[in-house]
Write a protein that holds these residues in place. Structure first.
Motif, short mmCIF file in Angstrom:
data_model
loop_
_atom_site.label_atom_id
_atom_site.label_comp_id
_atom_site.label_asym_id
_atom_site.label_seq_id
_atom_site.Cartn_x
_atom_site.Cartn_y
_atom_site.Cartn_z
N SER A 10 0.83 -1.20 0.00
CA SER A 10 0.00 0.00 0.00
C SER A 10 0.86 1.25 0.00
O SER A 10 1.92 1.30 0.63
N ALA A 60 8.27 -0.27 -8.15
CA ALA A 60 7.11 0.55 -8.52
C ALA A 60 6.33 0.98 -7.28
O ALA A 60 5.89 2.12 -7.18
N LEU A 61 6.20 0.07 -6.31
CA LEU A 61 5.48 0.40 -5.08
C LEU A 61 6.22 1.50 -4.30
O LEU A 61 5.60 2.44 -3.79
N ASP A 97 8.07 3.73 -5.58
CA ASP A 97 7.84 4.94 -6.38
C ASP A 97 6.50 5.56 -5.99
O ASP A 97 6.40 6.77 -5.78
N ARG A 98 5.47 4.72 -5.85
CA ARG A 98 4.14 5.21 -5.45
C ARG A 98 4.17 5.80 -4.03
O ARG A 98 3.56 6.82 -3.76
N LYS A 140 5.23 12.98 -1.39
CA LYS A 140 5.57 14.25 -2.04
C LYS A 140 4.30 15.07 -2.33
O LYS A 140 4.24 16.27 -2.03
N TYR A 168 11.84 12.84 -5.66
CA TYR A 168 11.60 11.57 -4.99
C TYR A 168 12.27 10.43 -5.73
O TYR A 168 12.56 10.52 -6.92
N ILE A 169 12.54 9.37 -4.98
CA ILE A 169 13.24 8.20 -5.55
C ILE A 169 12.73 6.94 -4.87
O ILE A 169 12.44 6.94 -3.68
N SER A 170 12.63 5.87 -5.64
CA SER A 170 12.24 4.58 -5.08
C SER A 170 13.47 3.69 -4.96
O SER A 170 14.27 3.58 -5.88
N TYR A 171 13.63 3.06 -3.81
CA TYR A 171 14.67 2.04 -3.64
C TYR A 171 14.08 0.64 -3.55
O TYR A 171 14.81 -0.31 -3.28
#
Lengths: 440, 179
Positions: B82, B125-126, B128-129, B135, B150-153
């Motif tokens: 989520s 992808a999650l 990222d969401r 943000k 923003y960045i997703s790890y």
């Protein structure tokens, strides 16, 4: 590099000899394609005969015959018979061409491979034959000549011949597997041969590098790396210094090459939402392939390139969908479970393998593209993820934590014969099996 | 008669003058001591004031550092699979937005992270969401989008390497860094 490659080809001279006219694959179902692993064919592979004695020939006749045994066993089609039970010592037979088949049928062998090895300087000549012992018939015979150091290539060529005669498909003996390994301390891309032999580090980005994907000609690899800070998409030629980097805002992930095209699908989130786009091999966006708000990712193409499987969270949980590219129609493929990701379309086109989560654990499933099944292939052994088919569709490579840290494993497409492919230091994840002809 | 008048006049002028002088002299001496006293008092007061100021500054610095640390260290947490901001996460983000308003020169990066249970690609992808929803929430509170990246790890950078619910809960997080 290219010169060396051509040279190798020239040195391996293949001469077919005495292949009987009656050889017809359809005539005798050696391997039942619908249940290929139900009954393994007993095959005898005695140590190859050294034509002239000598230490080098002695060693090579043993290593080459062992390699042939291991390579054939890897397919899952054969039961390799114990050499201790053999009634004949091949070193003492006068002629390789005259076989007393009774000696082999009486120990239960249905197939027999004989080999002769002749060494001259740094060159080796190998004469290899496959017999049907009950029909007392030569199925295929070849003579190869090449550098001693290329003995693996010679043996594998003959393996391809054997599997072709028995199944009608050349198999995967020239294929490789790309994967992610943390051996160096960072996640980098590695490549090994189909059986785990000769693993080598391909990227040296000292960052987080993920999701390798082979182009269908085996010449390009696409992957995601944080080398410049952001998860960017790298498209690299494996032998030449050519390529592109797609570095849009957000994630640039999950590349999947369109079969037989210099184009690929990938997930980009520059629009503010992870969506799948079609890109040229040089990294330019051609068009957007998914249009629904929410996560869409992990494309996998049907072999004809007309359909694309992908993961979408549109129903509220991640599920596998199929999109018809020309009509644009999208349908849901998986309905069982609440977390189905990592689809991989089979090379024969009729199935999709994926990782499905149940009780907090991922396992490998296979589902028909008509929705039939799904069949669970891994059970109760850690997390099993990232399935990828061998180019002939007979095997599936995947990652598993069944022995602790994540490692690369292989099983038949029916879930039998599960075994570890290799174990390097650190974790190994996200294997991707190359197309059939790489590096030969 | 005229002479007596002159003397009287002189007396009138001189005596008060003398008197004045005396009183003046006396007053001067008294003033000198009071000045010293005053200087000392003032110095002490100044010192005290400085001390207070210093303490105030130090407290201010500490308060700022605490606020900064809170901004940097207080993560927001998500439920499995989520990117929805829970009430607690929203409260934390409101404090972060306040801090960003008080520190208008700061630009920040929102990181999105996941636990290890999902698959790597989906978690990218999650993440990222998750980062994007944090943000957007900050932007809705008046922070300019140009100050936020923003960045997703995904699941690549867990804070807790454990393989249990406790570790997973810590790893499903949004984290802010100052650029």
């Amino acid at each position: 590099m290219k010169k060396c490659y051509i040279k190798t080809i020239c040195l391996i001279i293949i001469l077919s000899f005495v292949v009987g006219t009656g050889i017809c694959r359809g005539g005798y179902d050696y391997i039942d394609i619908t249940h290929p692993f139900l009954r393994k064919i007993p095959i005898a592979i005695p140590v190859f005969k050294k034509i002239y004695s000598g230490d080098a020939a002695e060693r090579l006749s043993k290593t080459a015959s062992d390699l042939l045994s291991e390579s054939l066993e890897f397919t899952g089609y054969f039961k390799i018979l114990d050499r201790e039970a053999f009634l004949v010592d091949m070193q003492t037979v006068t002629s390789l061409a005259n076989v007393n088949f009774h000696n082999w049928t009486s120990i239960g062998a249905e197939l027999l491979v004989t080999g002769g090895v002749l060494i001259e300087g740094n060159q080796v000549e190998m004469e290899l034959r496959l017999y049907d012992t009950f029909k007392e018939k030569l199925l295929v015979g070849k003579r190869y000549k090449g550098l001693i150091k290329n003995q693996r290539k010679i043996v594998r060529r003959f393996c391809s011949e054997i599997v072709f005669i028995l199944t009608g498909d050349k198999g995967f003996f020239n294929s490789e597997i790309a994967f992610v390994s943390k051996s160096s301390g960072n996640k980098e891309i590695y490549i090994c041969e189909f059986d785990g032999y000769n693993p080598r580090q391909i990227t040296h980005l000292k960052s987080i590098t993920l999701s390798p994907a082979w182009s269908s000609d085996g010449k390009w690899l696409a992957y995601t790396s944080y080398a410049k800070g952001n998860p960017d998409l790298y498209i690299k030629h494996l032998r030449q210094k050519r390529g592109a980097v797609i570095s849009k805002k957000g994630i640039n992930i999950t590349p999947a090459w369109v079969p037989n095209k210099f184009a690929l699908a990938a997930t980009l989130s520059f629009s503010g939402d992870p969506e799948i786009y079609l890109l040229t091999g040089t990294g330019k966006v051609i068009n957007r392939l998914t249009k629904k708000r929410g996560i869409d990712l992990s494309p996998s193409w049907s072999p004809d390139g007309k359909h694309m499987a992908f993961v979408s969270k549109r129903p509220g949980t991640p599920q596998v969908y199929i999109k018809n590219i020309s009509s644009g129609a999208v349908r849901r493929l998986t309905f069982q479970g609440r977390y189905n990701t990592q689809p991989s379309w089979s090379p024969k086109g009729d199935k999709v393998a994926y990782a499905g989560m149940g009780n907090g654990r991922n396992n490998i499933f296979v589902i028909g593209i008509d929705g039939q099944g799904p069949i669970q292939l891994t059970h109760d052994q850690g997390d099993n993820e990232a399935p990828s088919w061998s180019p002939d569709g007979s095997l599936i490579v995947f990652s598993s934590t069944r022995e602790g840290p994540s490692r690369i494993y292989v099983m038949t497409a029916y879930g039998t014969d599960q075994r570890r492919l290799l174990a390097l230091e650190g974790e190994q994840t996200e294997p991707d099996w190359s197309p059939g002809m790489v590096n030969n | 008669m005229r002479k007596k008048l002159l003397i009287n006049l002189a007396m009138v002028l001189v005596i008060p003058g003398f008197l004045f002088t005396v009183s003046c002299a006396k007053k001067t001496i008294r003033a000198d001591t009071s000045l010293t006293q005053q200087a000392e008092d003032e110095a002490a007061a100044e010192k005290a004031k400085q001390a207070i100021e210093e303490q105030r500054l130090q407290e201010e610095t500490e308060r700022k550092a605490t606020a900064r640390n809170m901004f940097l260290n207080e993560d927001i947490f998500f439920e499995f699979d989520s990117a929805v901001l829970l009430a607690e996460a929203q409260a934390i983000l409101k404090k972060k937005a306040e801090w960003l308003i008080n520190n208008p020169d700061v630009t920040a990066t929102v990181e999105g992270h996941c636990d290890e249970r999902g698959t790597n690609e989906y978690n990218l992808a999650l993440g990222d969401r998750r980062a994007a929803s944090a943000k957007t929430f900050l932007m809705d509170l008046g922070i300019s989008g140009s100050r936020l990246t923003y960045i997703s790890y995904g699941e690549e950078r867990p804070v807790d390497p454990g393989h249990n619910e406790e570790a997973w809960a810590k790893n499903r997080r949004g984290h802010l860094t100052i650029n």
